[in-house]
Design a protein around this motif. Structure first.
Motif, PDB file in Angstrom:
ATOM      1  N   TYR A 122       0.854  -1.179   0.000  1.00  0.00           N
ATOM      2  CA  TYR A 122       0.000   0.000   0.000  1.00  0.00           C
ATOM      3  C   TYR A 122       0.893   1.232   0.000  1.00  0.00           C
ATOM      4  N   ASP A 123       0.761   2.033  -1.042  1.00  0.00           N
ATOM      5  CA  ASP A 123       1.679   3.148  -1.252  1.00  0.00           C
ATOM      6  C   ASP A 123       0.916   4.426  -1.541  1.00  0.00           C
ATOM      7  N   GLY A 124       1.651   5.497  -1.807  1.00  0.00           N
ATOM      8  CA  GLY A 124       1.073   6.769  -2.189  1.00  0.00           C
ATOM      9  C   GLY A 124       2.140   7.602  -2.865  1.00  0.00           C
ATOM     10  N   GLN A 125       1.739   8.497  -3.737  1.00  0.00           N
ATOM     11  CA  GLN A 125       2.703   9.294  -4.504  1.00  0.00           C
ATOM     12  C   GLN A 125       3.283  10.428  -3.674  1.00  0.00           C
ATOM     13  N   GLY A 126       4.589  10.630  -3.826  1.00  0.00           N
ATOM     14  CA  GLY A 126       5.270  11.699  -3.103  1.00  0.00           C
ATOM     15  C   GLY A 126       6.233  12.462  -4.004  1.00  0.00           C
ATOM     16  N   PHE A 127       7.052  13.298  -3.384  1.00  0.00           N
ATOM     17  CA  PHE A 127       8.004  14.132  -4.122  1.00  0.00           C
ATOM     18  C   PHE A 127       9.376  14.059  -3.463  1.00  0.00           C
ATOM     19  N   LEU A 128      10.404  13.930  -4.282  1.00  0.00           N
ATOM     20  CA  LEU A 128      11.797  13.947  -3.828  1.00  0.00           C
ATOM     21  C   LEU A 128      12.446  15.224  -4.346  1.00  0.00           C
ATOM     22  N   VAL A 129      13.111  15.952  -3.433  1.00  0.00           N
ATOM     23  CA  VAL A 129      13.786  17.187  -3.837  1.00  0.00           C
ATOM     24  C   VAL A 129      15.141  17.277  -3.144  1.00  0.00           C
ATOM     25  N   PRO A 130      16.071  18.026  -3.727  1.00  0.00           N
ATOM     26  CA  PRO A 130      17.342  18.271  -3.033  1.00  0.00           C
ATOM     27  C   PRO A 130      17.095  19.161  -1.814  1.00  0.00           C
ATOM     28  N   THR A 131      17.763  18.870  -0.723  1.00  0.00           N
ATOM     29  CA  THR A 131      17.598  19.716   0.470  1.00  0.00           C
ATOM     30  C   THR A 131      18.026  21.148   0.164  1.00  0.00           C
ATOM     31  N   ALA A 132      18.971  21.300  -0.766  1.00  0.00           N
ATOM     32  CA  ALA A 132      19.468  22.630  -1.112  1.00  0.00           C
ATOM     33  C   ALA A 132      18.396  23.500  -1.761  1.00  0.00           C
ATOM     34  N   LEU A 133      17.331  22.868  -2.244  1.00  0.00           N
ATOM     35  CA  LEU A 133      16.246  23.637  -2.852  1.00  0.00           C
ATOM     36  C   LEU A 133      15.496  24.453  -1.806  1.00  0.00           C
ATOM     37  N   GLY A 134      15.611  24.034  -0.535  1.00  0.00           N
ATOM     38  CA  GLY A 134      14.986  24.783   0.543  1.00  0.00           C
ATOM     39  C   GLY A 134      13.485  24.677   0.588  1.00  0.00           C
ATOM     40  N   VAL A 135      12.957  23.581   0.089  1.00  0.00           N
ATOM     41  CA  VAL A 135      11.504  23.376   0.033  1.00  0.00           C
ATOM     42  C   VAL A 135      11.092  22.400   1.131  1.00  0.00           C
ATOM     43  N   SER A 136      10.042  22.710   1.870  1.00  0.00           N
ATOM     44  CA  SER A 136       9.578  21.827   2.942  1.00  0.00           C
ATOM     45  C   SER A 136       8.199  21.246   2.669  1.00  0.00           C
ATOM     46  N   SER A 137       7.560  21.695   1.592  1.00  0.00           N
ATOM     47  CA  SER A 137       6.223  21.217   1.238  1.00  0.00           C
ATOM     48  C   SER A 137       6.086  21.182  -0.276  1.00  0.00           C
ATOM     49  N   ALA A 138       5.315  20.221  -0.760  1.00  0.00           N
ATOM     50  CA  ALA A 138       5.066  20.137  -2.203  1.00  0.00           C
ATOM     51  C   ALA A 138       4.315  21.366  -2.705  1.00  0.00           C
ATOM     52  N   LYS A 139       3.606  22.036  -1.820  1.00  0.00           N
ATOM     53  CA  LYS A 139       2.871  23.237  -2.202  1.00  0.00           C
ATOM     54  C   LYS A 139       3.806  24.413  -2.486  1.00  0.00           C
ATOM     55  N   ASP A 140       5.096  24.232  -2.155  1.00  0.00           N
ATOM     56  CA  ASP A 140       6.097  25.274  -2.429  1.00  0.00           C
ATOM     57  C   ASP A 140       6.745  25.095  -3.803  1.00  0.00           C
ATOM     58  N   LEU A 141       6.265  24.117  -4.580  1.00  0.00           N
ATOM     59  CA  LEU A 141       6.902  23.792  -5.860  1.00  0.00           C
ATOM     60  C   LEU A 141       6.306  24.559  -7.041  1.00  0.00           C
ATOM     61  N   ASP A 142       5.684  25.694  -6.791  1.00  0.00           N
ATOM     62  CA  ASP A 142       5.076  26.471  -7.871  1.00  0.00           C
ATOM     63  C   ASP A 142       6.146  26.831  -8.904  1.00  0.00           C
ATOM     64  N   GLY A 143       5.887  26.451 -10.172  1.00  0.00           N
ATOM     65  CA  GLY A 143       6.824  26.758 -11.244  1.00  0.00           C
ATOM     66  C   GLY A 143       7.974  25.782 -11.382  1.00  0.00           C
ATOM     67  N   ALA A 144       7.975  24.726 -10.597  1.00  0.00           N
ATOM     68  CA  ALA A 144       9.089  23.776 -10.610  1.00  0.00           C
ATOM     69  C   ALA A 144       9.041  22.862 -11.832  1.00  0.00           C
ATOM     70  N   THR A 145      10.205  22.362 -12.188  1.00  0.00           N
ATOM     71  CA  THR A 145      10.276  21.295 -13.187  1.00  0.00           C
ATOM     72  C   THR A 145      10.228  19.967 -12.434  1.00  0.00           C
ATOM     73  N   VAL A 146       9.433  19.019 -12.944  1.00  0.00           N
ATOM     74  CA  VAL A 146       9.211  17.762 -12.220  1.00  0.00           C
ATOM     75  C   VAL A 146       9.441  16.574 -13.150  1.00  0.00           C
ATOM     76  N   CYS A 147      10.373  15.708 -12.785  1.00  0.00           N
ATOM     77  CA  CYS A 147      10.595  14.478 -13.543  1.00  0.00           C
ATOM     78  C   CYS A 147       9.471  13.493 -13.239  1.00  0.00           C
ATOM     79  N   ILE A 148       8.898  12.897 -14.294  1.00  0.00           N
ATOM     80  CA  ILE A 148       7.784  11.983 -14.102  1.00  0.00           C
ATOM     81  C   ILE A 148       7.818  10.891 -15.162  1.00  0.00           C
ATOM     82  N   GLN A 149       7.587   9.633 -14.735  1.00  0.00           N
ATOM     83  CA  GLN A 149       7.594   8.511 -15.667  1.00  0.00           C
ATOM     84  C   GLN A 149       6.294   8.481 -16.468  1.00  0.00           C
ATOM     85  N   THR A 150       6.444   8.353 -17.771  1.00  0.00           N
ATOM     86  CA  THR A 150       5.274   8.281 -18.645  1.00  0.00           C
ATOM     87  C   THR A 150       4.608   6.913 -18.530  1.00  0.00           C
ATOM     88  N   GLY A 151       3.317   6.882 -18.829  1.00  0.00           N
ATOM     89  CA  GLY A 151       2.570   5.634 -18.790  1.00  0.00           C
ATOM     90  C   GLY A 151       2.224   5.173 -17.387  1.00  0.00           C
TER      91      GLY A 151
END
Length: 339
Positions: A122-151
Motif C-alpha cells: 500500500y503506497d502513495g505518490q510523493g516528491f523527492l527534492v534536493p535539500t538545497a532547494l529549501g523546500v519543505s512542502s510540495a505546495k512550495d513547488l510552484d513553477g518547478a520542473t518535475v521528472c515523471i515517468q510516462t505511462g
C-alpha cells in the motif's frame, strides 16, 4: 429455434472461456519456467545483483509463484518492462504475470482487461527534492520542473495536485526510473515524483542520500500488486492465493526457517495445517500439489520476511511497515481464510 442457437452459442462461448482459463497454468507447467514481468531496475523491489541474479520485494512474488507451481523458485524468466511496455507484454502473452510496482485502478482492471491478484504494498505518490532547494512542502513547488515517468498513474495525480493547489509546474517526461534518477541528479528537474516507496528506493542508491528529502505530502492512493490477464481465472487463483499464503504465513508464525518442521509434524492449528498441505486438499482445488504453499513460503520466507529483507527499516531503503503491517498490528495486510 432462436433460443437453441443462442443456447448453443453461449455453450460454445463458455467452453472456449473454460479452455482459456486453464491455459497459462498449463503453459507454465509444460514450459517448466515462469515468465514474470518486472521493473527495469528499482533497488529493493526488482533489480539484478552483481552476479545478474534478480532479487527484490516484487521479484520474491515471482519466485514464490514459481515455487508453488514448479517446486523451484529459480525457474523464472524475468522480463524487464517499463511503464509504457508492461501492459502490452502481459496482454500479448509475452509474460505470464506482472509484478512491478503497478497500481490497481478501475481502468486497468476493466478497460485494459487485467485482474489484480491482490495488494502486496500500500503506497502513495510523493516528491523527492534536493535539500538545497529549501523546500519543505510540495505546495512550495510552484513553477518547478518535475521528472515523471510516462505511462503511469503519477502523471494524472501530478496534474490534479498542482491544479487543486492553483500552482504550476513543467513536466520532464522520463521512461524509466534509471532515466529519472539521471535527470534528477543532473539538475534537469527540481523534483522527482513517483510512489513514495520508489522515491526511498531511488534515494538509497545516491552517493549522498542525506542531501535529498522526501516531502511530507502523499497525494494519492497507490495499491500496488501483481496482475494477470482477464479470462484466466485458474491462473489468477494461483497467483492470488500464493500471495495470500505469504501473508497468512506471517500471521501464523510460519517462516522459511520452520516451514519444513511444521509440514513434517502438523500442529494444533487446522488453518496452518491446511495452508501447509498436511490436512485437506487445497492444492488440488487450484491444480497444484498439496505442498504448493509450503514451497512458496520456503522460497523466500513469509510476507514479513520478504519485506524486512528487501525494503525494511534495516535495509538502505529503510521503509517502516506502516499500512503494510499485518491487520493484527494496525495495518492493512490481511489474507482471507484458508478453508
Amino acid at each position: 429455434m432462436k433460443k437453441s442457437v443462442l443456447f448453443g452459442a453461449l455453450t460454445v462461448t463458455g467452453l472456449v472461456a473454460g479452455a482459456a482459463q486453464a491455459a497459462t497454468l498449463d503453459d507454465v507447467k509444460e514450459r517448466g519456467e515462469l515468465n514474470c514481468g518486472v521493473v527495469t531496475g528499482l533497488a529493493g523491489f526488482g533489480a539484478p545483483d552483481a552476479n545478474g541474479v534478480w532479487e527484490g520485494f516484487d521479484v520474491s512474488v515471482c519466485r514464490a509463484v514459481a515455487a508453488a507451481v514448479l517446486g523451484d523458485p529459480t525457474a523464472v524468466n524475468f522480463v524487464p518492462t517499463t511503464g509504457q511496455t508492461r501492459f502490452t507484454a502481459l496482454a500479448s502473452g509475452e509474460i505470464d504475470m506482472l509484478a512491478r510496482n503497478t497500481t490497481w485502478t478501475f481502468s486497468r482492471d476493466t478497460d485494459l482487461k487485467f485482474d489484480f491478484a491482490g495488494v502486496n504494498y500500500y503506497d502513495g505518490q510523493g516528491f523527492l527534492v534536493p535539500t538545497a532547494l529549501g523546500v519543505s512542502s510540495a505546495k512550495d513547488l510552484d513553477g518547478a520542473t518535475v521528472c515523471i515517468q510516462t505511462g503511469t498513474t503519477t502523471e494524472l495525480n501530478l496534474a490534479d495536485f498542482f491544479r487543486n493547489n492553483n500552482i504550476s509546474y513543467e513536466p520532464v517526461p522520463v521512461e524509466t526510473n534509471a532515466e529519472a534518477q539521471q535527470q534528477y541528479l543532473a539538475g534537469a528537474c527540481d523534483a522527482y515524483t513517483t510512489d513514495a516507496s520508489g522515491l526511498a528506493a531511488t534515494r538509497a542508491t545516491f552517493e549522498n542520500p542525506g542531501d535529498h528529502v522526501i516531502l511530507p505530502e502523499i497525494i494519492s492512493k497507490e495499491p500496488l500488486g501483481p496482475l494477470v490477464r482477464h479470462g484466466d481465472n485458474e491462473w489468477g487463483d494461483v497467483v492470488r492465493w500464493t500471495l495470500n499464503a505469504l501473508v497468512a504465513a506471517e500471521e501464523f508464525g510460519v517462516t522459511s526457517a520452520n516451514v519444513d518442521e511444521l509440514s513434517a509434524a502438523p500442529g494444533t492449528n487446522p488453518e496452518v495445517n491446511r495452508l501447509l498441505g498436511t490436512e485437506g486438499e487445497l492444492g488440488a482445488m487450484i491444480g497444484l500439489g498439496n505442498d504448493w504453499a509450503k514451497n512458496a513460503i520456503a522460497a523466500g520466507g513469509n510476507y514479513g520476511e520478504i519485506f524486512e529483507k528487501n525494503i525494511g527499516e534495516n535495509t538502505p531503503i529503510g521503509l517502516a511497515r506502516g499500512l503494510n503491517a499485518q491487520w493484527t498490528n494496525g495495518g492493512l495486510i490481511y489474507a482471507p481464510p484458508f478453508r
